[in-house]
Design an enzyme around this catalytic site. Structure first.
Site, PDB file in Angstrom:
ATOM      1  N   ASP A 135       0.838  -1.188   0.000  1.00 30.68           N
ATOM      2  CA  ASP A 135       0.000   0.000   0.000  1.00 30.68           C
ATOM      3  C   ASP A 135       0.883   1.252   0.000  1.00 30.68           C
ATOM      4  OD1 ASP A 135      -2.729   1.199   0.390  1.00 30.68           O
ATOM      5  OD2 ASP A 135      -1.786   1.957   2.212  1.00 30.68           O
TER       6      ASP A 135
ATOM      7  N   GLU B 288       1.458  -0.653  -5.109  1.00 28.86           N
ATOM      8  CA  GLU B 288       0.418   0.335  -5.373  1.00 28.86           C
ATOM      9  C   GLU B 288       1.156   1.672  -5.421  1.00 28.86           C
ATOM     10  OE1 GLU B 288      -3.338   2.780  -3.569  1.00 28.86           O
ATOM     11  OE2 GLU B 288      -1.536   2.299  -2.452  1.00 28.86           O
TER      12      GLU B 288
END
Length: 541
Positions: free
Chosen positions: A216, A275
């Site tokens: 993330d 990401e």
């Protein structure tokens, strides 16, 4: 014979180590996938109960969104304990059972890791608040003195992705950085203790059997020296488009190189998926250089409007930039952070027709594809959720940017009130499922050979049998304006009509393998339906 056996085993091993280059990876938003204990919230037991569905769909792996201990200020992306499971999702034993059961179904498991920030209820942050300025505990985060005569102004002009200042002041006068919600304080990756902690966290889950991590905010851990001002407001619009001092700094790549070495120390090609929002495909490719992570989400493809020229351009850029560093391109149409593409492409019948065509376009491209749960059902964005259910912190910035509508639970059966998502008898699911979704449920679509679910199942089967190798090149063919046509190797051709009108072109060789809408073929000419895609090629048993 011994030598031949050795060669065959070596070839098998090579195939295993390349699984991620061509994989179709299914994103499970755990809270909304399946409720195994009847409390109205999806959980690990629910995911485990639906593994056969995922295996039958034909995906290679599942990516699970965070299920760690969390106060849920950002629905799990604010982690309080990286080595345990939040009770709302189950237990650590449930996680281990899910991983093992997925492997028995020949499915790999990727889990989220959230290294840019923790929860404000993480033990490190509570220690930092108690310890005060100048302490070792505060060095794990980014605390600074304020500006102004009495330190009453934030240290710089950085804005939170969720709106407002990226700084919050604590009672002793210092400020801490949070690029997202105030409940998500940013970690200080200049501190060796942070590096050591995340090495330990990764090893914990790798030892438990996971096959990789979706990282993330992989672009966010390192900030520009001195934390300089950006210079203007509305900074969220710069992310992924311009250079900003808090994202995509070169220093993040040293972290990813260290993690790649750690991943490579485990057997079975454990992977890292970034990401990452970067201002260009070339900058994005930096995250997947041979000694860094294995994949990076292709948000440039996701955000491409329904236009043939724009799609061709982003496909070319993606294949070229990823190939330039020896990585596979990745493709994604939707995820838990954006409006579902049925709605983005026009909603209603038009949106669904385009989404079905986009699925065949995407699954025919070389590289790895991500499928967001429910897209195989053609689910639209839910735009009329009652106000009392809307709790996404991103809505604070702009109500139109709320992400609740793409996180509505999956309809498994065509029976109300919960459509098979939860057990009978509970009062309500955590987000309500529209009453019209019975016909979109898995149960309903399995009965209909023309359904979007069957389209995905057929596409994934054909893809696996004919083109599931990123080494089969993509070659563009001449085609009328508003259309795309390309081959993948010999005998497999894709035609896509991205216009709202029928388009005629010479019929490709071979027979129709799969179509989002059946074309008309007369002699040597094919008439493509509006907003449709067709796969042509060899017979598939």
């Amino acid at each position: 014979m011994t030598e031949l056996l050795h060669v065959d085993r070596a070839a098998d091993a090579a195939a295993v180590t390349r699984w991620w280059r061509n994989a179709v990876i299914y994103q499970v938003y755990v809270r909304s996938f399946a409720d195994g204990n009847g409390d109205g919230v999806g959980d690990l037991l629910g995911v485990r109960s639906r593994l056969r569905y995922l295996a039958d769909l034909g995906v290679d792996a599942l990516w699970l969104t965070p299920f760690y201990t969390s106060p849920m200020a950002d629905f799990g992306y604010d982690v309080a304990d990286y080595r345990d499971v939040d009770p709302v999702f189950g237990s650590l034993a449930d996680a281990k059972a899910l991983i093992d059961d997925a492997h028995r179904h020949d499915l790999r498991v990727i889990v989220d890791v959230v290294p840019n920030h923790t929860s404000d209820q993480h033990v490190w942050f509570t220690e930092a608040l108690a310890a005060g300025p100048g302490s070792a505990a505060r060095e794990r985060y980014i605390f600074r003195e304020g500006r102004g005569e009495h330190g009453e102004l934030p240290p710089n002009d950085w804005e939170s992705v969720f709106g407002g200042s990226a700084w919050t002041r604590v009672p002793d006068g210092q400020w801490y950085l949070h690029l997202f919600a105030a409940e998500q304080p940013d970690l200080n990756w200049e501190n060796p203790e942070v590096h050591a902690e995340f090495d330990s966290i990764l090893r914990f889950w790798l030892d438990l059997g996971v096959d990789g991590f979706r990282v993330d905010v992989a672009h966010g851990m390192v900030k520009a020296p001195g934390l300089p001002d950006v210079g203007h407001s509305d900074q969220v619009k710069m992310i992924g488009a311009d250079v900003v001092p808090f994202f995509d700094q070169d220093g993040v790549h040293e972290i990813h190189r260290a993690w790649r070495r750690l991943l490579d120390s485990y057997p079975g090609e454990r992977i890292g998926v970034a990401e990452a929002w970067a201002p260009s495909p070339e900058r994005l490719a930096n995250y997947v250089r041979p000694d860094e992570l294995h994949q990076a989400f292709n948000f440039h493809f996701l955000t491409t409007p329904w236009d043939a020229g724009r799609f061709r351009k982003v496909i070319d850029e993606s294949v070229t930039s990823a190939g330039g560093v020896g990585a596979p391109a990745t493709w994604v149409l939707s995820n838990h952070d954006v409006k579902r593409h049925v709605t983005r492409y026009g909603h209603g019948e038009v949106g669904l027709r385009r989404a079905r065509a986009a699925a065949l376009l995407t699954l025919a491209l070389p590289g790895s594809t991500y499928v967001y749960q429910g897209e195989e059902l053609g689910l639209p964005e839910v735009l009329d959720l009652p106000e009392e259910y809307l709790r996404d912190p991103q809505r604070l910035r702009n109500p139109e940017d709320g992400r609740d509508g793409c996180r509505v639970p999956i309809p498994w059966a065509d029976v109300e009130p919960h459509f098979g998502f939860s057990m009978p008898g509970i009062e309500e699911t955590w987000l309500p499922i529209p009453g019209s979704w019975g016909e979109l449920s898995v149960e309903s679509q399995l009965r209909d050979p023309a359904s979007t679910l069957h389209l995905y199942r057929d596409a994934l089967r054909i893809r696996r049998e004919l083109i599931a190798s990123d080494e089969i090149p993509l070659t563009w063919l001449d085609s009328p304006e508003g259309t795309l046509a390309f081959t993948r190797g010999e005998g497999f051709t894709v035609t896509v009509n991205l216009t709202g009108e029928p388009v005629e072109l010479p019929a490709p060789g071979g027979r129709i393998l799969l179509a989002s809408v059946a074309p008309e073929v007369v002699g040597g000419t094919v008439r493509l339906a509006p907003d449709s895609a067709v796969w042509w090629g060899h017979d598939v048993a």
